[in-house]
Write a protein that holds these residues in place. Structure first.
Motif, PDB file in Angstrom:
ATOM      1  N   ASN A 130      -6.592  -5.351   5.200  1.00 50.77           N
ATOM      2  CA  ASN A 130      -7.374  -6.392   4.525  1.00 50.77           C
ATOM      3  C   ASN A 130      -8.715  -6.649   5.212  1.00 50.77           C
ATOM      4  OD1 ASN A 130      -7.691  -8.273   2.473  1.00 50.77           O
ATOM      5  ND2 ASN A 130      -6.880  -9.926   3.717  1.00 50.77           N
ATOM      6  N   THR A 131      -8.781  -6.416   6.508  1.00 54.28           N
ATOM      7  CA  THR A 131      -9.976  -6.857   7.242  1.00 54.28           C
ATOM      8  C   THR A 131     -10.805  -5.728   7.835  1.00 54.28           C
ATOM      9  OG1 THR A 131      -8.627  -7.100   9.224  1.00 54.28           O
ATOM     10  CG2 THR A 131      -8.948  -9.080   7.883  1.00 54.28           C
ATOM     11  N   THR A 132     -10.362  -4.486   7.666  1.00 50.46           N
ATOM     12  CA  THR A 132     -11.058  -3.419   8.390  1.00 50.46           C
ATOM     13  C   THR A 132     -12.420  -3.065   7.810  1.00 50.46           C
ATOM     14  OG1 THR A 132      -9.058  -2.484   9.304  1.00 50.46           O
ATOM     15  CG2 THR A 132     -10.887  -0.986   9.065  1.00 50.46           C
ATOM     16  N   SER A 133     -12.583  -3.118   6.500  1.00 53.76           N
ATOM     17  CA  SER A 133     -13.884  -2.700   5.958  1.00 53.76           C
ATOM     18  C   SER A 133     -14.451  -3.823   5.091  1.00 53.76           C
ATOM     19  CB  SER A 133     -13.732  -1.407   5.150  1.00 53.76           C
ATOM     20  OG  SER A 133     -13.836  -1.669   3.786  1.00 53.76           O
ATOM     21  N   PRO A 134     -15.771  -3.831   4.897  1.00 51.50           N
ATOM     22  CA  PRO A 134     -16.363  -4.893   4.064  1.00 51.50           C
ATOM     23  C   PRO A 134     -16.103  -4.685   2.568  1.00 51.50           C
ATOM     24  CG  PRO A 134     -18.061  -3.358   4.793  1.00 51.50           C
ATOM     25  CD  PRO A 134     -16.785  -2.934   5.463  1.00 51.50           C
ATOM     26  N   TYR A 135     -15.561  -3.531   2.211  1.00 51.16           N
ATOM     27  CA  TYR A 135     -15.425  -3.188   0.787  1.00 51.16           C
ATOM     28  C   TYR A 135     -14.116  -3.688   0.187  1.00 51.16           C
ATOM     29  CZ  TYR A 135     -19.220   0.005   1.913  1.00 51.16           C
ATOM     30  OH  TYR A 135     -20.401   0.526   2.319  1.00 51.16           O
ATOM     31  N   ALA A 136     -14.055  -3.664  -1.136  1.00 50.84           N
ATOM     32  CA  ALA A 136     -12.807  -4.042  -1.820  1.00 50.84           C
ATOM     33  C   ALA A 136     -12.774  -3.387  -3.199  1.00 50.84           C
ATOM     34  CB  ALA A 136     -12.703  -5.553  -1.936  1.00 50.84           C
ATOM     35  N   LEU A 137     -12.880  -2.058  -3.214  1.00 43.57           N
ATOM     36  CA  LEU A 137     -12.948  -1.373  -4.507  1.00 43.57           C
ATOM     37  C   LEU A 137     -11.562  -0.952  -4.991  1.00 43.57           C
ATOM     38  CD1 LEU A 137     -14.780  -0.522  -6.747  1.00 43.57           C
ATOM     39  CD2 LEU A 137     -15.352   1.541  -5.502  1.00 43.57           C
ATOM     40  N   THR A 138     -11.005   0.116  -4.386  1.00 44.95           N
ATOM     41  CA  THR A 138      -9.652   0.502  -4.790  1.00 44.95           C
ATOM     42  C   THR A 138      -8.745   0.573  -3.566  1.00 44.95           C
ATOM     43  OG1 THR A 138      -9.743   2.920  -4.549  1.00 44.95           O
ATOM     44  CG2 THR A 138     -10.655   1.991  -6.578  1.00 44.95           C
ATOM     45  N   GLY A 139      -7.446   0.503  -3.837  1.00 47.58           N
ATOM     46  CA  GLY A 139      -6.469   0.609  -2.772  1.00 47.58           C
ATOM     47  C   GLY A 139      -5.113   0.887  -3.383  1.00 47.58           C
ATOM     48  N   ALA A 140      -4.272   1.578  -2.602  1.00 48.45           N
ATOM     49  CA  ALA A 140      -2.949   1.922  -3.108  1.00 48.45           C
ATOM     50  C   ALA A 140      -1.899   1.584  -2.061  1.00 48.45           C
ATOM     51  CB  ALA A 140      -2.883   3.422  -3.422  1.00 48.45           C
ATOM     52  N   ILE A 141      -0.778   1.058  -2.527  1.00 49.06           N
ATOM     53  CA  ILE A 141       0.357   0.929  -1.611  1.00 49.06           C
ATOM     54  C   ILE A 141       1.507   1.774  -2.143  1.00 49.06           C
ATOM     55  CG2 ILE A 141      -0.243  -1.376  -0.742  1.00 49.06           C
ATOM     56  CD1 ILE A 141       2.250  -2.250  -2.591  1.00 49.06           C
ATOM     57  N   PHE A 142       2.243   2.353  -1.218  1.00 49.79           N
ATOM     58  CA  PHE A 142       3.463   3.087  -1.566  1.00 49.79           C
ATOM     59  C   PHE A 142       4.630   2.358  -0.929  1.00 49.79           C
ATOM     60  CE2 PHE A 142       2.598   7.077  -3.773  1.00 49.79           C
ATOM     61  CZ  PHE A 142       1.216   7.032  -3.797  1.00 49.79           C
ATOM     62  N   SER A 143       5.599   1.995  -1.753  1.00 47.78           N
ATOM     63  CA  SER A 143       6.760   1.268  -1.246  1.00 47.78           C
ATOM     64  C   SER A 143       7.910   1.432  -2.228  1.00 47.78           C
ATOM     65  CB  SER A 143       6.381  -0.206  -1.109  1.00 47.78           C
ATOM     66  OG  SER A 143       7.503  -1.029  -1.294  1.00 47.78           O
ATOM     67  N   ASP A 144       9.108   1.574  -1.696  1.00 50.52           N
ATOM     68  CA  ASP A 144      10.284   1.591  -2.562  1.00 50.52           C
ATOM     69  C   ASP A 144      11.120   0.337  -2.355  1.00 50.52           C
ATOM     70  OD1 ASP A 144       9.837   3.753  -4.108  1.00 50.52           O
ATOM     71  OD2 ASP A 144      10.865   5.178  -2.810  1.00 50.52           O
ATOM     72  N   ALA A 181       2.964  -7.362  -0.563  1.00 52.78           N
ATOM     73  CA  ALA A 181       1.693  -6.644  -0.355  1.00 52.78           C
ATOM     74  C   ALA A 181       0.702  -6.952  -1.478  1.00 52.78           C
ATOM     75  CB  ALA A 181       1.946  -5.145  -0.270  1.00 52.78           C
ATOM     76  N   VAL A 182       1.210  -7.020  -2.703  1.00 52.59           N
ATOM     77  CA  VAL A 182       0.319  -7.319  -3.845  1.00 52.59           C
ATOM     78  C   VAL A 182      -0.353  -8.668  -3.615  1.00 52.59           C
ATOM     79  CG1 VAL A 182       0.274  -7.902  -6.305  1.00 52.59           C
ATOM     80  CG2 VAL A 182       1.557  -5.914  -5.535  1.00 52.59           C
ATOM     81  N   SER A 183       0.407  -9.639  -3.121  1.00 49.60           N
ATOM     82  CA  SER A 183      -0.206 -10.959  -2.940  1.00 49.60           C
ATOM     83  C   SER A 183      -1.052 -11.003  -1.664  1.00 49.60           C
ATOM     84  CB  SER A 183       0.865 -12.034  -3.034  1.00 49.60           C
ATOM     85  OG  SER A 183       1.183 -12.539  -1.795  1.00 49.60           O
ATOM     86  N   TYR A 184      -0.606 -10.372  -0.589  1.00 51.00           N
ATOM     87  CA  TYR A 184      -1.371 -10.401   0.667  1.00 51.00           C
ATOM     88  C   TYR A 184      -2.738  -9.728   0.489  1.00 51.00           C
ATOM     89  CZ  TYR A 184      -1.881 -10.727   5.723  1.00 51.00           C
ATOM     90  OH  TYR A 184      -2.307 -11.069   6.980  1.00 51.00           O
ATOM     91  N   LEU A 185      -2.743  -8.674  -0.278  1.00 48.24           N
ATOM     92  CA  LEU A 185      -3.987  -7.894  -0.433  1.00 48.24           C
ATOM     93  C   LEU A 185      -4.718  -8.273  -1.722  1.00 48.24           C
ATOM     94  CD1 LEU A 185      -2.599  -4.422   0.735  1.00 48.24           C
ATOM     95  CD2 LEU A 185      -3.981  -6.027   2.062  1.00 48.24           C
ATOM     96  N   SER A 186      -4.562  -9.509  -2.160  1.00 50.02           N
ATOM     97  CA  SER A 186      -5.083  -9.865  -3.486  1.00 50.02           C
ATOM     98  C   SER A 186      -6.603  -9.701  -3.592  1.00 50.02           C
ATOM     99  CB  SER A 186      -4.679 -11.284  -3.883  1.00 50.02           C
ATOM    100  OG  SER A 186      -5.396 -12.215  -3.118  1.00 50.02           O
ATOM    101  N   GLN A 187      -7.324  -9.823  -2.477  1.00 47.10           N
ATOM    102  CA  GLN A 187      -8.779  -9.668  -2.544  1.00 47.10           C
ATOM    103  C   GLN A 187      -9.241  -8.342  -1.936  1.00 47.10           C
ATOM    104  OE1 GLN A 187     -10.867 -11.538  -4.122  1.00 47.10           O
ATOM    105  NE2 GLN A 187      -9.754 -13.427  -4.475  1.00 47.10           N
ATOM    106  N   ALA A 188      -8.296  -7.476  -1.574  1.00 51.07           N
ATOM    107  CA  ALA A 188      -8.675  -6.253  -0.848  1.00 51.07           C
ATOM    108  C   ALA A 188      -9.124  -5.118  -1.762  1.00 51.07           C
ATOM    109  CB  ALA A 188      -7.511  -5.779   0.021  1.00 51.07           C
ATOM    110  N   ALA A 189      -8.839  -5.222  -3.051  1.00 52.69           N
ATOM    111  CA  ALA A 189      -9.223  -4.153  -3.978  1.00 52.69           C
ATOM    112  C   ALA A 189      -9.308  -4.695  -5.396  1.00 52.69           C
ATOM    113  CB  ALA A 189      -8.204  -3.014  -3.930  1.00 52.69           C
ATOM    114  N   GLY A 190     -10.358  -4.298  -6.110  1.00 48.51           N
ATOM    115  CA  GLY A 190     -10.490  -4.685  -7.525  1.00 48.51           C
ATOM    116  C   GLY A 190      -9.605  -3.835  -8.409  1.00 48.51           C
TER     117      GLY A 190
END
Ligand code: NAD
Length: 543
Positions: free
Chosen positions: A449-463, A471-480
């Motif tokens: 969430n804090t490493t880069s100034p950007y927030a364009l795309t991001g993917a999580i892999f989880s089963d 993760a969806v809620s924690y990273l709510s502002q990390a990617a559009g």
């Protein structure tokens, strides 16, 4: 005011052709590539429908075959930008009054021309000029752009249908006017579809446009201008100039009729232009609409419950298709130590089979990066990573510009989660991976969430559904554009509206009503059928 809105043809996604061996599309595309390679074309600017040449000719070369010349474009100066603004303002007198259904019909026709008779040409031009493979050109130049045209027509009509309530004696309506003035479209090299959307979206809404494309996309921009003309876009509605960024900006941003800015490109350029607009704000007749989709440092975060093969495949496709030159490309990854050996084994084994070279050879998965400046920048970061104590190159690392600007798909493993290539957008085939302790999931979410100034795309892999939800809620502002168990690239118009916030842009979501709505300045009209004849209200009478 807006009749027959419901009768507009429904938008659909253009089916992607396979270009499999023996297919007619492959034969046609190969023939077109050969035809374009056999000639050197001249590309003038197009201002008010006129072809404009100058005494400054600039040669165009395929990035993967720099000794070959595709043709030349004519570089213009400040006077051409002024001419383009004047031509646009002149065209606006008729275009702004053109009924919406004619604007819609022009762009629906453009979609049909593009996916039909122009398909091979736009794909071949994109392959040669921007070094895309046949598949990458097809999903971009032919399909995505046709999708933009068709879906934007639908969004435009949906916007027009939004009308306020009226009562018995009044009629309230919203008139969706174009902006007062002209729009400046400044487009990037990496997607022909974006280069064809940034001027047509405002034009469809009744605006007139000055378009400055990237120098490295001029070859396919010419095909787009021919397409617009054949589809029926009137002269002066879209004007294409070939000037340097600062020259275009200087004339446009000083002009009192500058009414909108539609940009896709790097964050630094966008921020600089926004500052200029701010400084000049009192010069304009209206507050310019500013829409900009900019850089990214897109992540893949794998949880310990995820599948190593799926993660490795997403990394390969997400990071290296089109040489990593997608704003959405995976460029930083966080892999838990319980999965790392398996992810690494599969990723490296698959990368060994990836072929890079001339895109005319359809067995190649990758072509060259766009130009010398990009090649030099990427080579520098890779060479530094070879020397740094915090990094190890686990695949690739080679670069060679003797034939074209070729950078091997490169995977950097770092022990520092804030190493420079985890933070800065490089825009090339370089993926940096940080392996975290599988039980440090919370800490890793914070890092992502804090490493880069950007927030364009991001993917999580989880089963693990609880983990996914968190993760969806924690990273709510990390990617559009947020992906669950999928690579972070490949957004489709009408399905995944695209754009990010933070340093990645204004998040106006290209290919959605949210973008189209920025190109209209609504007027509210209230009509009274029974105007009062006495100023006194009933309450003013005593019993
Ligand atoms: P760029 O910023 O170098 O160029 C974009 C446009 O701006 C070009 O037309 C260029 O000629 C012009 N330009 C460059 N310098 C200028 C200056 N100083 N003043 C005025 N104009 C100037 O970007 P690019 O290399 O063509 O494209 C890659 C960038 O675009 C990456 O950062 C990528 O992430 C971003 N991008 C973002 C999206 C998105 O949707 N967020 C999509 C595609 C690309």
């Amino acid at each position: 005011m807006y009749k027959n809105l419901e009768s507009v043809p429904r938008a659909y996604n253009e089916p992607v052709k396979s270009y499999a061996p023996g297919s007619p599309e492959k034969k046609e595309l190969k023939a077109m590539l050969a035809e374009l390679k056999s000639q050197e074309i001249e590309i003038p600017m197009v201002i008010g429908g006129k072809r404009i040449t100058t005494d400054q000719k600039v040669a165009l070369h395929p990035p993967h075959d720099i000794k070959h010349t595709l043709g030349y474009f004519y570089r213009g100066g400040e006077e051409h930008v002024t001419m383009a603004i004047n031509a646009a303002l002149e065209a606006s007198k008729k275009w702004a009054k053109m009924p919406w259904e004619h604007r819609a019909a022009i762009f629906l026709r453009a979609a049909d021309l593009l996916s039909g008779p122009y398909r091979a040409k736009i794909n071949a031009a994109t392959m040669l000029g921007q070094s895309k493979t046949a598949h990458q050109a097809e999903i971009d130049a032919a399909c995505e752009l046709a999708d933009f045209f068709r879906f934007n027509v639908q969004y435009m009509t949906e916007i027009y249908a939004q009308q306020p309530a009226s009562d018995k004696t009044t009629w309230n309506r919203l008139e969706y006017r174009p902006l007062e003035g002209f729009v400046y479209a400044l487009t990037p090299f990496n997607f022909t579809s974006i280069a064809g959307n940034l001027q047509t979206a405002p034009a469809m809404m009744g605006n007139v446009v000055v378009w400055k494309c990237s120098n490295t996309q001029v070859y396919s921009a010419k095909v787009l201008m021919d397409l617009f003309e054949e589809a029926g876009v009137p002269d002066g509605v879209i004007n294409l100039v070939f000037v340097s960024g600062p020259v275009g900006g200087k004339v446009v941003m000083e002009h009192p009729d500058f009414a909108g800015f539609h940009f896709t490109g790097s964050t630094g350029v966008f921020q600089q232009i926004w500052k200029t607009i701010g400084t000049n704000i009192s010069k304009y007749k209206t507050y310019p609409r500013i829409v900009g989709e900019t850089g990214g440092k897109d992540f893949v975060l794998a949880h310990k419950s995820s599948n190593a093969e799926q993660v490795a495949t997403a990394l390969l496709r997400g990071a290296f298709e089109f040489q990593g030159q997608k704003c959405s490309a995976a460029s930083r990854a966080y892999i838990p130590d319980n999965l790392w050996d398996d992810v690494k084994e599969k990723l490296v084994a698959d990368l060994k089979t990836v072929k890079m070279g001339d895109i005319e050879d359809f067995s190649n998965f990758m072509g060259a990066v766009i130009d010398k400046a990009s090649f030099d920048k990427l080579s520098m970061f890779i060479d530094n990573a070879k020397k740094d104590s915090e990094t190890e190159i686990i695949f690739g690392g080679g670069h060679d510009d003797s034939v074209g600007y070729f950078i091997e798909p490169t995977v950097i493993l770092t022990s520092n989660p804030r190493y420079i290539t985890m933070e800065e957008e490089l825009f090339g085939p370089v993926l940096t991976i940080y392996v975290y302790e599988a039980d440090k999931w919370e800490e890793t979410l914070e890092l992502v969430n804090t490493t880069s100034p950007y927030a364009l795309t991001g993917a999580i892999f989880s089963d693990d559904r609880y983990v996914t939800d968190h993760a969806v809620s924690y990273l709510s502002q990390a990617a559009g554009n947020f992906y669950i168990n999928d690579k972070p690239t490949g957004a489709v118009v009408g399905q995944q509206p695209f754009g990010g916030a933070r340093a990645s842009g204004t998040n106006d979501k290209a290919g959605s009503y949210l973008n189209m709505i920025r190109w209209t300045s609504p007027r509210t009209i209230k009509e009274n059928f029974n105007p009062p004849k006495d100023y006194r209200y009933p309450f003013m009478c005593e019993e």
